[in-house]
Design a protein around this motif. Structure first.
Motif, PDB file in Angstrom:
ATOM      1  N   ALA A   1      -4.549  94.902  41.883  1.00 53.48           N
ATOM      2  CA  ALA A   1      -3.510  95.497  42.724  1.00 53.48           C
ATOM      3  C   ALA A   1      -2.210  95.690  41.945  1.00 53.48           C
ATOM      4  O   ALA A   1      -1.573  96.751  42.029  1.00 53.48           O
ATOM      5  N   VAL A   2      -1.824  94.701  41.167  1.00 53.91           N
ATOM      6  CA  VAL A   2      -0.578  94.807  40.395  1.00 53.91           C
ATOM      7  C   VAL A   2      -0.724  95.863  39.291  1.00 53.91           C
ATOM      8  O   VAL A   2       0.177  96.678  39.083  1.00 53.91           O
ATOM      9  N   ALA A   3      -1.868  95.873  38.596  1.00 51.96           N
ATOM     10  CA  ALA A   3      -2.075  96.847  37.521  1.00 51.96           C
ATOM     11  C   ALA A   3      -2.084  98.279  38.069  1.00 51.96           C
ATOM     12  O   ALA A   3      -1.408  99.164  37.532  1.00 51.96           O
TER      13      ALA A   3
ATOM     14  N   ALA B   1       0.775  88.002  37.021  1.00 52.47           N
ATOM     15  CA  ALA B   1       0.505  87.823  38.451  1.00 52.47           C
ATOM     16  C   ALA B   1      -0.807  87.073  38.651  1.00 52.47           C
ATOM     17  O   ALA B   1      -0.914  86.194  39.522  1.00 52.47           O
TER      18      ALA B   1
ATOM     19  N   GLY C   1      -0.880  99.254  40.960  1.00 49.93           N
ATOM     20  CA  GLY C   1       0.449  99.512  41.514  1.00 49.93           C
ATOM     21  C   GLY C   1       1.459  99.879  40.432  1.00 49.93           C
ATOM     22  O   GLY C   1       2.255 100.807  40.605  1.00 49.93           O
ATOM     23  N   ALA C   2       1.428  99.180  39.321  1.00 49.75           N
ATOM     24  CA  ALA C   2       2.339  99.494  38.214  1.00 49.75           C
ATOM     25  C   ALA C   2       2.051 100.877  37.651  1.00 49.75           C
ATOM     26  O   ALA C   2       2.970 101.648  37.345  1.00 49.75           O
TER      27      ALA C   2
ATOM     28  N   VAL D   1       2.228  92.285  32.929  1.00 43.97           N
ATOM     29  CA  VAL D   1       2.768  91.947  34.245  1.00 43.97           C
ATOM     30  C   VAL D   1       1.623  91.601  35.195  1.00 43.97           C
ATOM     31  O   VAL D   1       1.689  90.608  35.933  1.00 43.97           O
ATOM     32  N   ALA D   2       0.559  92.403  35.155  1.00 44.01           N
ATOM     33  CA  ALA D   2      -0.605  92.131  36.011  1.00 44.01           C
ATOM     34  C   ALA D   2      -1.254  90.801  35.638  1.00 44.01           C
ATOM     35  O   ALA D   2      -1.654  90.027  36.514  1.00 44.01           O
TER      36      ALA D   2
ATOM     37  N   CYS E   1      -0.119  83.386  37.829  1.00 43.06           N
ATOM     38  CA  CYS E   1       0.654  82.726  38.888  1.00 43.06           C
ATOM     39  C   CYS E   1      -0.220  82.446  40.108  1.00 43.06           C
ATOM     40  O   CYS E   1      -0.113  81.380  40.720  1.00 43.06           O
TER      41      CYS E   1
ATOM     42  N   MET F   1       2.510  96.852  31.342  1.00 43.08           N
ATOM     43  CA  MET F   1       1.979  96.842  32.707  1.00 43.08           C
ATOM     44  C   MET F   1       0.821  95.854  32.822  1.00 43.08           C
ATOM     45  O   MET F   1       0.707  95.122  33.814  1.00 43.08           O
TER      46      MET F   1
ATOM     47  N   VAL G   1      -5.641  90.371  42.859  1.00 47.10           N
ATOM     48  CA  VAL G   1      -4.195  90.431  42.596  1.00 47.10           C
ATOM     49  C   VAL G   1      -3.928  91.194  41.305  1.00 47.10           C
ATOM     50  O   VAL G   1      -3.055  92.075  41.256  1.00 47.10           O
ATOM     51  N   TRP G   2      -4.684  90.874  40.251  1.00 47.33           N
ATOM     52  CA  TRP G   2      -4.506  91.563  38.971  1.00 47.33           C
ATOM     53  C   TRP G   2      -4.717  93.066  39.126  1.00 47.33           C
ATOM     54  O   TRP G   2      -3.918  93.862  38.644  1.00 47.33           O
TER      55      TRP G   2
END
Length: 152
Positions: free
Chosen positions: A127-129, A100, A131-132, A96-97, A103, A93, A124-125
Motif C-alpha cells: 500500500a505504501v509503495a 513502514a 501509494g508513493a 519508505v515502504a 514499523c 519510495m 502495508v508495504w
C-alpha cells in the motif's frame, strides 16, 4: 510509465559489475549489523530499509548511460545523472515502504502470530509503495499542467 523487467540487460553486465554490487551491498548489510549491535535491534532494523545495492547500482547505471552515448557518437550528456536520479527516486519510495513494513512488524509482532504480522506487513508495504508511486505520478501531472499554464 509502467514498471517492467528487461532481462536483455543482463547480457551487457560484466562480471566485475556483479562483484561491485555484491561487495557494496554486503558492506551496507555489515554496516547495518554493526549499527544494530551498537544501538540495538530497533535502530538497526530501521537501517534495513536502506536499499543495500543502490550505491553500486547508481554508479553502474551512470557509467552504462555514458557508454551508450559515446558508442552512438553523441557527446556525453546529463542522461546518466537523470537515469540515476530516477532510480534514486524509486529507491527512496521503496525505502519508505520498507520502513513502514518494519514499523508494522515492530509494533504488531509482540501481540500477534508471526505469519499474520508478516502478511499484514506485506499489505502495508504494498500500500505504501503503490501509494508513493501514485503520489509521484499525480505530482508530476500537476507540475506539468501548472508549468504549461504558466507558459501561456
Amino acid at each position: 510509465m509502467i514498471p517492467k523487467i528487461d532481462l536483455s540487460s543482463l547480457r551487457r553486465i560484466k562480471w566485475y559489475e556483479y562483484f561491485t554490487r555484491f561487495l557494496l551491498g554486503g558492506a551496507v548489510a555489515v554496516l547495518t549489523g554493526l549499527i544494530a549491535k551498537v544501538f540495538g535491534p530497533v535502530v538497526g532494523g530501521l537501517f534495513l530499509a536502506f536499499p543495500a545495492i543502490f550505491p553500486a547500482s547508481a554508479t553502474l547505471l551512470d557509467k552504462h548511460e555514458r557508454e551508450k552515448k559515446q558508442k552512438a557518437g553523441i557527446p556525453v550528456t546529463t542522461r546518466g545523472r537523470l537515469a540515476v536520479a530516477l532510480d534514486a527516486r524509486g529507491a527512496a519510495m521503496g525505502s519508505v515502504a520498507m520502513g513502514a513494513f518494519a514499523c508494522f512488524v515492530w509494533k504488531a509482532l509482540p501481540a500477534h502470530q508471526s505469519v499474520a504480522v508478516l502478511g499484514g506487513a506485506l499489505v502495508v508495504w504494498m500500500a505504501v509503495a503503490v501509494g508513493a508511486w501514485r503520489l509521484r505520478k499525480l505530482h508530476a501531472h500537476v507540475f506539468r499542467r501548472h508549468h504549461s499554464l504558466t507558459r501561456r
